[in-house]
Design a protein around this motif. Structure first.
Motif, PDB file in Angstrom:
ATOM      1  N   THR E 254      47.204 -11.403  -0.755  1.00 50.69           N
ATOM      2  CA  THR E 254      46.437 -12.637  -0.967  1.00 50.69           C
ATOM      3  C   THR E 254      47.341 -13.781  -1.373  1.00 50.69           C
ATOM      4  N   SER E 274      46.389 -17.568   6.648  1.00 50.75           N
ATOM      5  CA  SER E 274      45.206 -17.488   5.790  1.00 50.75           C
ATOM      6  C   SER E 274      44.400 -16.240   6.112  1.00 50.75           C
ATOM      7  N   ASN E 277      45.854 -13.657   4.127  1.00 53.99           N
ATOM      8  CA  ASN E 277      45.435 -13.796   2.747  1.00 53.99           C
ATOM      9  C   ASN E 277      44.025 -13.262   2.530  1.00 53.99           C
ATOM     10  N   GLN E 278      43.164 -13.558   3.500  1.00 51.75           N
ATOM     11  CA  GLN E 278      41.792 -13.075   3.398  1.00 51.75           C
ATOM     12  C   GLN E 278      41.737 -11.552   3.453  1.00 51.75           C
ATOM     13  N   HIS E 300      32.925  -9.208   3.044  1.00 47.06           N
ATOM     14  CA  HIS E 300      33.958 -10.207   3.259  1.00 47.06           C
ATOM     15  C   HIS E 300      34.452 -10.159   4.706  1.00 47.06           C
ATOM     16  N   HIS E 304      34.073 -13.143   6.980  1.00 47.85           N
ATOM     17  CA  HIS E 304      35.376 -13.659   7.383  1.00 47.85           C
ATOM     18  C   HIS E 304      35.502 -13.784   8.899  1.00 47.85           C
ATOM     19  N   LYS E 308      36.372 -17.355  10.056  1.00 45.54           N
ATOM     20  CA  LYS E 308      37.720 -17.481  10.607  1.00 45.54           C
ATOM     21  C   LYS E 308      37.631 -17.722  12.116  1.00 45.54           C
ATOM     22  N   ILE E 351      35.526 -20.712   4.079  1.00 44.78           N
ATOM     23  CA  ILE E 351      36.654 -19.864   3.719  1.00 44.78           C
ATOM     24  C   ILE E 351      37.096 -20.174   2.299  1.00 44.78           C
ATOM     25  N   GLY E 359      31.489 -17.546   2.603  1.00 46.56           N
ATOM     26  CA  GLY E 359      32.657 -17.067   1.872  1.00 46.56           C
ATOM     27  C   GLY E 359      32.339 -16.767   0.427  1.00 46.56           C
ATOM     28  N   LYS E 363      32.987 -13.187  -1.161  1.00 52.08           N
ATOM     29  CA  LYS E 363      34.170 -13.037  -2.001  1.00 52.08           C
ATOM     30  C   LYS E 363      33.812 -12.667  -3.426  1.00 52.08           C
ATOM     31  N   SER E 386      42.175 -17.626  -4.185  1.00 58.44           N
ATOM     32  CA  SER E 386      41.066 -18.425  -3.679  1.00 58.44           C
ATOM     33  C   SER E 386      41.433 -19.888  -3.693  1.00 58.44           C
ATOM     34  N   VAL E 389      43.666 -20.562  -0.936  1.00 63.06           N
ATOM     35  CA  VAL E 389      42.945 -20.626   0.331  1.00 63.06           C
ATOM     36  C   VAL E 389      42.354 -22.015   0.506  1.00 63.06           C
TER      37      VAL E 389
END
Lengths: 497, 486, 97, 325, 575
Positions: E254, E274, E277-278, E300, E304, E308, E351, E359, E363, E386, E389
């Motif tokens: 992350t 990213s 990271n997610q 998620h 996502h 995304k 995101i 998100g 999350k 976060s 992000v």
């Protein structure tokens, strides 16, 4: 003439011997040929009959010529080895003589045909006689017959060099013959007998005398000259190269083979028991010679431009194999030598017949003249290919069987290095055979020659021999059995050399 | 007698072609060739049920050497090899039809003759009942393919032909024959026997190692590393030859020999005591030739090196001396055959259709030659060993075998090799589909004749089908490996 | 009697030696021909003597053959020898050899 | 003792001649000397009691050979070209071979040693003690030659035949000389020869048939016969001889001689015996059968004589009729 | 069991895809949309939770279809993603893309329903094979090379999976794809984890992702972003839930992409980072392994994929219209592409986990789960991430693409189908954000918050929302500040190499190095041999010639030889 079978041993010799003067008497080309062919066929029939009989466990009774006892007169004692060689000789002749018709008409002037056939038959007679006889001096007599006619036959080649070649062969051959005669004389002097059977019993008692030893030396060298063992091979290449096709084929398949057989007989039946102590060192010397012969012959074959010459050098190498088998001094090696004698005769005979086909159509056997011939004369070239493969020793051909046994012999003798050398040497055969194949199949001819396939009358006999190399490479039993029995006979009769 | 037919039919075909080549038109000749290929395959198929039933049909020709006859016996491994060779003969014959025409090759009669001969001998190798028969046909195969390698008759072809025959014959004569001789000498038999014939007769590990070396290197058709050079050289031959013979029949005859020797002559137990170096050599071969393939621009050469690497898969499988690996090796004979033949078909089709033989020239071919390149892509995946292509199963068993042998390193080797094969195969696909063709190509490139394209599509599809229908092959092979697999 | 035969035998041998020397040395063709002819005659005599020396008079048959053959050989020499070569040159040639 | 002395002297002669021949480049001298050589060796044979051999040696070695060699010299040069190989080679060959031969004599039984096995063996004994009762022929040599080892003699006859065939094969088709060699314009030679020829022929017949009792037989007789014709051919011309004895017929005679010999053998087969088993000739079933032996030997000797005669004459024709190249 | 139940979900898409190239060019894209729909219907009608298909093949017991809640949720979202992507790509006239896209999606779906490792491997590799075409389809030199690299790594993951499967099979005799984390990991399972790790782009194994995604076609990236990594997440969730060392790995995942994302110029690459990271969040969730954490990971992943996808779609639209996604070349597009801008902002907000967007709903599940498990440090890391992000995806992407300085591109709005796809995605983002329990009900554990007495988790507690807002505001402030102070990393055209130098530089060198080593080893021997043969040939030919010339002396020599031999034999016989 109550029973023809009973007299077969002597008829083997007498029939061709009588046929030869008859031919001269009639002086007719066609008739000569017919007589020659008939005579050889008769011999083939006879020798196969005898071979079968012996192979089947039977025996051919000793034939007393003139009705005299063995110690008085001359006898024919046909054993398995004899019969084997006879079959080979007459088999080769039966094919080559058939082939001769067309080839001879092409290469020999008409007026000499009957002499030619007579000489051919005489040569055949001489070789058969050497193989079958049980009398030491008789060997020499027949050696003379075969040699003399051989010289004349070789000299009949169209190339003027044939004469010189024949002359050189004559000198060497006479030397060899003289040596053999001297040896026989010495043996007779010491033992008072010429009968081989009796000699083999008597000689060991006198093994320590200088006479017998000198006799051995003379006989060994004499036969080695005749069989063209390195370094006494020098007469051979030119003879085979310049002789008429038929003669090349016939002599290459028979002459050296018979000499080898004589050497074999002398080595194992006369010397074997006599010279046990000398065996080891003697054999290693012969192995040495044979190996040099194999490699030198093969290497020189690679360098040749004329295929007949190439084959001639290859013959020297193959003779090396046979002698090698002999000197291994065990059942497998000896079997290998004997079966190689047979197989090589078929192969080399066949190959020289192929050369005859080329001579007939192209008037040359030079590699450069053969370029691209595979397309024009496919069947002829196919025959060459098969023969070549057999020469190399490719499995399913006769050549393989003999190499196999030679190699087994080397293993049995515990000589691994020899095995490697034997196999390596057969690679050299690949090289020289493929040189020809490559030229014939993949070469581009210098000028388009307009040639046809060889005539049937040439191709058929060629294929009989070539085919037999395959046949005997697969159905080996009869000949291999005979060879093995011969080897055992030799090993048992003379003790281990 | 029935098992003799698949050997005899190709040989007769050779004869027939010679005759037809002289008296009939080319189409008749080639038609006959294809027809005979089909007939032959039919007869091979006839044998399959017998073998599946556990029979071992045999045929005795002649006692060539006492105790070592020319003798045929069909066991599953041989059955499999025969199936592959004869089965792939059909598409190849069609393909050759198109290729040779499309390429205006000369001496087509000779070509087809030798071709048929080679197939016959390959099946002879497959059906050999003992070592000597196998050796005989192995040699015959070498010689029958020589004219095919030198087919073009130019200096290049001759040179390659010399290397080809030189390496193959010298190894087979010096090493393989020595091995055969030694086995005969040491054991007195040459019959293929499950469990091996050397075991119990020879116990000196050194001698066994030497024997193994003789067989492994003597079988140069398997192209282990020091003796692999002939294969790239053989690529001067017309593509159908490269396809069927130098991707399937000839090279597979080599690995088949090694496999058979390891199973029936050495036996796994004995082999596993001396196999270390052989495995290493095979692994080195795999990696080395893959690396070489990466650097080559000539498509056929690249495929040749790929073949070398894939062959070493099989050798490695055989060397690992356990039933699972051997099963993998046997399967790989099939899987690789189908995949690689397709690749070669494609290479040939590209040569015919686009006159290109270098990878660097193949930009944008995918649009002009969609079928060819699609097949190429599929086959590439199969060679790499991706699902759903047949190559997966063989690799599965090979890897499992490596584990069984406790040789994780060779598992890694297999894996690594897959990746390397991506490296040398996929760029071709990528180029062909996703690069702009040069302007010159726009006009001159066209799809190869349908006779070329159809077979390669069939084999490409075949490589997919083999993934789904691999079970029968396994069933066929199972008796040999009974107890080892599952 | 034996003594006489012996002496004559050795005498003949001596003459044979002389003829031999001439035949070997030459230097002209005629020397050689004559020497050979003489040698033949000596041989006939010698065989006769030896025959009596060893009490085998039937050897005379052989002596007869020798005489005949000697005659024929000389005829052959005369018939086939090309005498146009200068004898002097012949002698010179001989020096060289 | 005296004989020994003579033998030694004769051998000395032989050595000297051999060395002189070896060193001479003059081929004419060599031919002359080799004639002498064979005369001396014939003398030696006589001394060694090998009279039949001496007979042959004299007839062939000294006579016919010299003639043929003269003819050959006439066709070529009489100077030998210098040798190509190093001179040491022939010496080496002679030394080595001679060395072996000399070594061989080490254990050789002394000449005429009655204890030697060759004189003790069953074979020799049979020849010496049974030959007369078996064939009623006093000359053992003839019996051995024509009967006991008659097969060898058939072989030897065939060798002669082979030689003739070889010569015919090689020289069969030579162009005849356009200008025949000049006749000897010497009436003495002519008359002498003409007078001599019938006696030679007669003597030849004598040798042929006397073989049973003394030295002689087919071989020697054949040569003598041929010698007569050769003499005729030399003093007149070969062409004259051809009229008396046409080449074609002579050639056929070569073959006929061998055939005659072989026919006797084959006839024996038909009579139920083995090959060349003369006992079955004129047989009433008894064995030994001296009559059969006798007639057999007579016939084969005739065959031998025929072949040898014809072969010799053929050789002469082939050479003498050949023009100078 | 009907025929349909023998077909693994997704196979309809794969098989159907094969027909696409046969259709007329114009209709290819549109018909591709049908496939996910059909496949979805197939999934919904033929299978239900708990369905198992077993059969024996090649001597192995395989379970090609296993339906449970975990696979179902991934099945659903994969279908949705496939549909959106197909719609987005509908106007692309490139059969290969449609074909490979559908096969790719189908394979991912099928993989999610694979019950054994072989089936998993098959589909796993199939995703690799098919997806690479989406990269190649860009038809640039770069993409071709990159595709091969991508394929190598993807297949490497596959073969490692295969190796692991083999080892597992060899050790335990089973191929079942179960949770391997029950009693520690043995070698086989570790190997399998490595395979998953590659696809999940664990640190140091991640570079293929940033390498490949930006190089794919604009529509291809949308496909790519949805399936590969999420399939890995699925596999991790299935096989390694509760493997505690995944937590730190996830944490690292992350954090570190943030830095790269910040300095990266290519916006698609930023998105790729990213993405990485997610994934970290999800990995953390899986590492925690509590039902809630797993639910969080799944949720998620679900969310996502949508946002995304949305972001990549918007960037794709930009790429389509402008021809680049380099931040330095972009700016001021909001006027020309207003809808796209809006959708992008929704995605970016999503995101960044703005409340009321998907998100946030997803999350917070993970964050809560971490907090429940007492992993305070992890919670903070996730918080920081976060913010990061927000920093790079939430603000940087829309800012540089659509606002910032006006690069003056005169372009049109994206085509309607793309807008529609984006719209659907945006709608979904909002829908989930607003009504998260719908998503929760699909989760494997129904989003049950055991900490709060077994009720469905509630994202919208006061604390959650507040924390999130604080975070977002500070992140935005930081961004504004940095921009103001001109210390925000400028957009430079450069390729930032991170770990990928290993395979871009080292591996090729390794290959060439080994080869040359080989050549060095082998070729001298070869050369020497060659020289030797030449020498031998020359020598022998000389010898041949010599032998040829000596003719007349032969018989003389022969006689000498004969005499010599005679002497030799004599000596031998005497000895």
């Amino acid at each position: 003439m109550s029973n023809i079978i009973e007299h077969l041993p002597v008829l083997q010799i007498v029939v061709p011997l009588v046929a030869a003067p008859t031919i001269v008497l009639f002086r007719n080309s066609t008739l000569s040929w017919i007589l020659a062919v008939l005579a050889s066929w008769f011999c083939l029939f006879g020798s196969i009959t005898m071979l079968n009989q012996i192979n089947g466990g039977g025996e051919i009774p000793t034939y007393l010529i003139g009705g005299w006892d063995p110690h008085v007169g001359i006898v024919y004692q046909v054993d398995i080895a004899n019969a084997f060689i006879l079959t080979l000789l007459s088999g080769i002749s039966a094919v080559v003589f058939v082939y001769a018709r067309t080839s001879v008409r092409d290469e020999i002037p008409e007026a000499k045909h009957h002499y030619f056939y007579a000489a051919l038959l005489l040569c055949f007679t001489g070789l058969m006689g050497m193989a079958i006889t049980g009398d030491a001096f008789n060997i020499f007599v027949f050696l003379e017959i075969s040699s003399l006619s051989g010289y004349a036959l070789i000299a009949m080649g169209r190339n003027p060099k044939a004469l010189t070649a024949a002359y050189r062969y004559l000198i060497m051959g006479t030397l060899g013959g003289t040596f053999i005669l001297l040896g026989i004389g010495f043996l007779y002097m010491m033992t008072g007998t010429l009968n081989l059977e009796e000699l083999s019993h008597a000689v060991p008692h006198y093994a320590e005398t200088s006479v017998v030893r000198a006799a051995f030396a003379f006989i060994t060298v004499g036969t080695c000259i005749k069989l063209a063992l390195f370094p006494l091979h020098m007469w051979l290449p030119n003879c085979y190269t310049y002789a008429p096709s038929v003669v090349s084929a016939f002599l290459s398949a028979t002459a050296t083979k018979v000499s080898f057989y004589v050497l074999l007989r002398a080595m194992f039946m006369l010397f074997g028991a006599a010279l046990i102590a000398q065996a080891k060192i003697f054999l290693s010397f012969v192995i040495f010679l044979a190996l040099i012969g194999i490699f030198m012959g093969s290497l020189k074959a690679i360098g040749q431009d004329d295929v007949k010459r190439l084959l001639a050098y290859s013959s020297i190498a193959q003779i090396g194999y046979m002698v090698l088998g002999l000197s291994l001094d065990n059942a497998d090696g000896l079997t290998g030598a004997i079966i190689h004698l047979f197989n090589h005769a078929l192969t080399k005979g066949g190959l020289f017949l192929v050369m005859g086909c080329f001579m007939y159509r192209l008037n040359s056997t030079k590699i450069k003249d053969l370029a691209g011939i595979g397309k024009k004369m496919p069947l002829t070239m196919l025959a060459f290919t098969i023969g070549g493969l057999s020469l190399i020793g490719v499995p399913l051909t006769a050549g393989f069987i003999s190499k196999w046994y030679l190699a087994m012999g080397a293993l049995q003798a515990g000589m691994w290095w020899l095995l490697v050398l034997i196999l390596l040497a057969s690679l050299l055969a690949v090289v020289y055979i493929f040189r020809v194949l490559e030229a014939a199949y993949f070469g581009t001819p210098e000028k388009e020659h307009d040639v046809e396939e060889a005539p049937f009358s040439l191709l058929f006999p060629t294929y009989v021999l070539i085919g037999s190399t395959i046949f005997f490479g697969i159905w080996t039993e009869p000949m291999l059995g005979a060879a093995r029995k011969s080897a055992e006979l030799f090993l048992s009769s003379g003790g281990a050399l | 007698m029935m098992i003799l037919l698949p050997i005899l039919i190709p040989l007769c075909t050779a004869l027939l072609i010679q005759v037809l080549g002289r008296i009939a038109s080319d189409n008749v000749r080639d038609g006959a060739h294809t027809l005979m290929a089909i007939v032959n395959f039919y007869f091979v198929l006839q044998i399959v049920p017998l073998v599946l039933n556990g029979e071992r049909p045999e045929f005795f020709i002649a006692e060539m050497l006492p105790g070592a006859p020319i003798y045929f016996q069909v066991e599953p491994l041989g059955m499999l090899f025969a199936l592959v060779a004869s089965g792939l003969w059909i598409p190849t014959s069609v393909y050759a039809f198109g290729y040779m025409r499309g390429h205006h090759e000369k001496n087509q009669t000779r070509f087809f003759t030798c071709f048929a001969l080679a197939i016959g001998f390959a099946i002879g190798v497959a059906f050999s009942g003992n070592l000597i028969t196998l050796f005989a046909f192995y040699e015959a195969l070498t010689f029958s393919t020589f004219p095919l390698v030198t087919h073009h008759q130019d200096a290049d072809a001759k040179r390659s032909g010399r290397i080809y025959i030189g390496i193959l014959v010298s190894t087979s004569v010096c090493l393989l024959l020595s091995g055969v001789l030694s086995v005969w000498y040491l054991t007195g038999t040459m019959d293929f026997t499950l469990g091996g014939i050397i075991a119990g007769k020879v116990d000196d590990p050194f001698i066994v190692s030497v024997l193994l070396a003789l067989f492994a290197f003597g079988t140069a058709k398997a192209a282990l590393v020091p003796f692999h050079k002939w294969l790239p050289n053989a690529m001067v031959a017309p593509t159908p030859v490269s396809a069927l013979l130098h991707a399937v029949a000839v090279v597979k005859a080599g690995v088949f020999t090694i496999l058979k020797v390891s199973i029936y002559i050495f036996g796994f137990e004995l082999l596993s005591s001396v196999n270390d170096w052989l495995m290493a050599i095979a692994a080195i071969t795999i990696l080395f030739s893959s690396c070489v393939a990466l650097t080559l621009d000539n498509l056929k050469a690249r495929l040749a090196y790929s073949t070398i690497s894939q062959l070493a898969y099989i050798v490695l499988g055989a060397a690992m001396a356990n039933p699972i690996a051997a099963m993998g090796a046997a399967l790989h004979i099939v899987m690789h055959a189908v995949g690689k033949i397709t690749l070669f078909f494609c290479a040939g089709a590209i040569f015919v259709g686009a006159h290109k033989k270098y990878v660097s020239q193949m930009d944008g071919l995918g649009h002009k030659m969609p079928w060819t390149m699609a097949a190429f892509t599929l086959a590439s995946f199969s060679i790499i060993g991706l699902p759903p292509f047949g190559g997966v199963w063989s690799k599965w068993y090979l890897c499992l075998g490596a584990l069984e042998a406790g040789q994780v390193i060779y598992l890694v080797t297999y894996m690594l090799s897959s990746l390397l094969s991506i490296g040398y195969l996929m760029p071709i696909v990528a180029r062909a589909y996703f690069r702009k063709p040069s302007e010159h190509d726009e006009e001159h490139v066209h799809e190869a004749p349908w006779m070329c394209v159809l077979p390669l599509c069939i084999t490409a599809v075949g490589s997919v089908l083999l993934f789904f229908f691999a079970s029968p092959i396994r069933e066929l092979l199972l008796p040999i490996f009974e107890g080892g697999v599952q | 009697m034996e003594i006489v035969y012996s002496i004559s035998a050795f005498g003949i041998l001596f003459s044979m030696m002389l003829a031999l020397i001439r035949a070997a040395q030459g230097p002209t063709v005629f020397d050689r021909i004559l020497a050979v002819n003489m040698f033949g005659t000596m041989t006939v005599l010698f065989i006769g003597v030896v025959g009596y020396l060893t009490n085998r008079p039937d050897f005379l048959d052989i002596a007869l053959v020798y005489a005949l053959m000697n005659f024929i050989a000389i005829i052959a020499v005369l018939r086939y020898r090309d005498f146009s070569v200068d004898p002097a040159e012949e002698a010179e040639n001989h020096e060289h050899s | 003792m005296i004989i020994h002395g003579i033998t030694i002297i004769l051998f000395l002669f032989l050595y000297v001649i051999a060395i002189v021949i070896g060193r001479s480049r003059n081929l004419f001298a060599a031919v002359m000397l080799s004639g002498i050589f064979s005369l001396i060796s014939a003398c030696l044979f006589v001394i060694m009691d090998a009279v039949d051999v001496a007979f042959t040696e004299a007839a062939v070695g000294a006579g016919v050979s010299t003639v043929l060699m003269m003819i050959v010299l006439n066709l070529t040069s009489d100077r030998e070209s210098p040798p190509v190989q190093p001179k040491v080679f022939p010496l080496l060959v002679a030394l080595l071979t001679g060395g072996v031969l000399i070594y061989a004599t080490k254990d050789m039984p002394a000449f005429g040693d009655p204890e030697a096995l060759i004189h003790q063996s069953q074979t020799t004994n049979h020849y010496l003690w049974h030959s007369f009762e078996e064939s009623h022929i006093p000359n053992v040599v003839t019996t051995v030659l024509a009967s006991y080892r008659g097969y060898d003699t058939l072989g030897e006859t065939t060798v002669v035949f082979t030689a003739a065939v070889a010569v015919m094969l090689l020289l069969g088709h030579v162009r005849e000389s356009e200008t025949p060699p000049k006749l000897i314009n010497d009436p003495i030679a002519l008359v002498g020869a003409k007078m001599l020829i019938p006696y030679i022929l007669l003597f030849a017949l004598y040798v042929q048939f006397h073989g049973d009792f003394g030295p002689g037989g087919g071989f020697q007789a054949g040569v003598m016969f041929a010698a007569a014709f050769v003499l005729h051919g030399m003093v007149l011309s070969p062409k004259h001889t051809l009229k008396a004895a046409p080449a074609l017929i002579i050639e056929k005679l070569v073959a006929l001689g061998v055939l005659l010999y072989a026919a006797v053998g084959i006839y024996c087969l038909f009579k139920g015996g083995n090959f060349l088993e003369y006992d079955v000739l004129l047989s009433h079933g008894e064995k030994p059968n001296p009559h059969g032996q006798h007639i057999g030997i007579l016939l084969v000797e005739a065959g031998v004589g025929l072949t040898v005669f014809a072969a010799m004459l053929t050789l002469f024709y082939k050479f003498a009729l050949r023009g100078k190249a | 069991m009907s025929l349909w139940q023998h077909l693994p979900p997704g196979t309809i898409m794969m098989l159907g895809a094969l027909l696409i190239p046969l259709l007329p060019k114009k209709t290819q894209g549109w018909s591709a949309i049908l496939l996910p729909v059909l496949s979805m219907i197939h999934l919904l009608t033929a299978f239900s939770d708990g369905f198992l298909l077993n059969f024996s093949f090649m001597g192995n017991e395989l379970t090609p279809i296993r339906v449970d809640r975990l696979s179902l949720i991934f099945g659903y979202i994969f279908h949705i993603a496939a549909f959106m992507s197909a719609l987005y790509a509908a106007k692309v006239e490139d059969p290969i893309q449609h074909l490979s896209g559908q096969v790719y999606a189908g394979a991912a779906i099928a993989a999610a329903f694979s019950g054994d490792l072989i089936s998993l491997f098959v589909f796993w590799e199939l995703t690799a094979i098919s997806s690479v075409f989406l990269i190649w389809a860009s038809r640039t030199e770069d993409s071709l090379r990159c595709g091969v690299r991508y394929l190598v790594i993807q297949v490497a993951s596959g073969v490692i999976l295969l190796a692991g499967a083999l080892m597992l099979f060899h050790d335990k005799g089973t191929l079942a794809f179960e949770n391997f984390a029950h009693d520690g990991l043995d070698t086989a399972e570790t190997v399998i984890l490595w395979a998953f790790a590659i696809k999940a782009a664990f640190p140091f194994l991640h570079n293929w992702l940033q390498d490949a995604y930006p190089k794919a076609t604009f529509s291809g990236t949308v496909f790519l972003s949805a399936f590969t990594t999420k399939l890995a997440i699925y596999a991790l969730a299935r096989g390694f839930a509760g493997t505690s060392f995944l937590i730190p790995i996830g944490c690292v995942m992350t954090i570190f992409p943030i830095f790269f994302a910040v300095i990266e110029n290519d916006l698609r690459k930023v998105l790729a980072y990213s993405l990485n990271n997610q994934l970290g969040f999800m990995v953390v969730g899986i590492g925690i392994g509590t039902p809630l954490a797993l639910d969080g990971a799944c949720a998620h992943a679900f969310a996502h994929i949508i946002y995304k996808g949305l972001l990549f779609m918007s960037m794709g639209a930009v790429f389509l219209r402008v021809g680049t996604t380099e931040a330095s070349e972009l700016g001021g597009l909001h006027k020309k592409m207003p809808y796209t801008t809006i959708f992008c902002i929704i995605g970016a907000a999503s995101i960044s986990a703005f409340p009321l967007l998907s998100g946030f709903a997803a999350k917070s599940l993970i964050a809560s789960a971490a907090a429940y498990s007492g992993l305070t440090a992890v919670t903070f890391v996730l918080l920081f991430a976060s913010a990061g992000v927000m920093e790079h995806s939430g603000i940087k992407i829309p800012y540089f693409a659509f606002f910032a300085h006006d690069a003056g591109h005169d372009v049109e709005e994206a085509p309607w189908n793309m807008l529609l796809a984006m719209g659907i995605a945006a709608a979904l983002c909002i829908a989930i954000g607003v009504y998260p329990s719908a998503l929760y009900s699909l989760l494997p554990n129904m989003g049950i918050d055991s900490h709060h007495g077994g009720e469905v988790y509630n994202a919208y507690t006061f604390g959650h929302v507040l924390t999130q807002f604080e975070l977002l505001v500070f992140a935005a402030l930081a961004f504004a500040l940095l921009i103001r102070m001109k210390v925000y990393p400028p957009e430079i055209r450069a390729i930032n190499l991170d770990f990928d130098w290993v395979y871009r530089r080292v591996l090729p060198r390794f290959v060439t190095g080994t080869l040359s080593l080989f050549k060095d080893m082998v070729s001298p021997a070869g050369r020497v041999l060659q020289e030797r043969t030449v020498v031998i040939r020359e020598a022998t030919s000389e010898w041949f010639n010599e032998m040829k010339t000596q003719k007349s002396v032969e018989s003389g020599y022969a006689a000498v030889w004969a005499a010599l031999l005679l002497a030799c034999f004599m000596i031998l016989y005497m000895s």
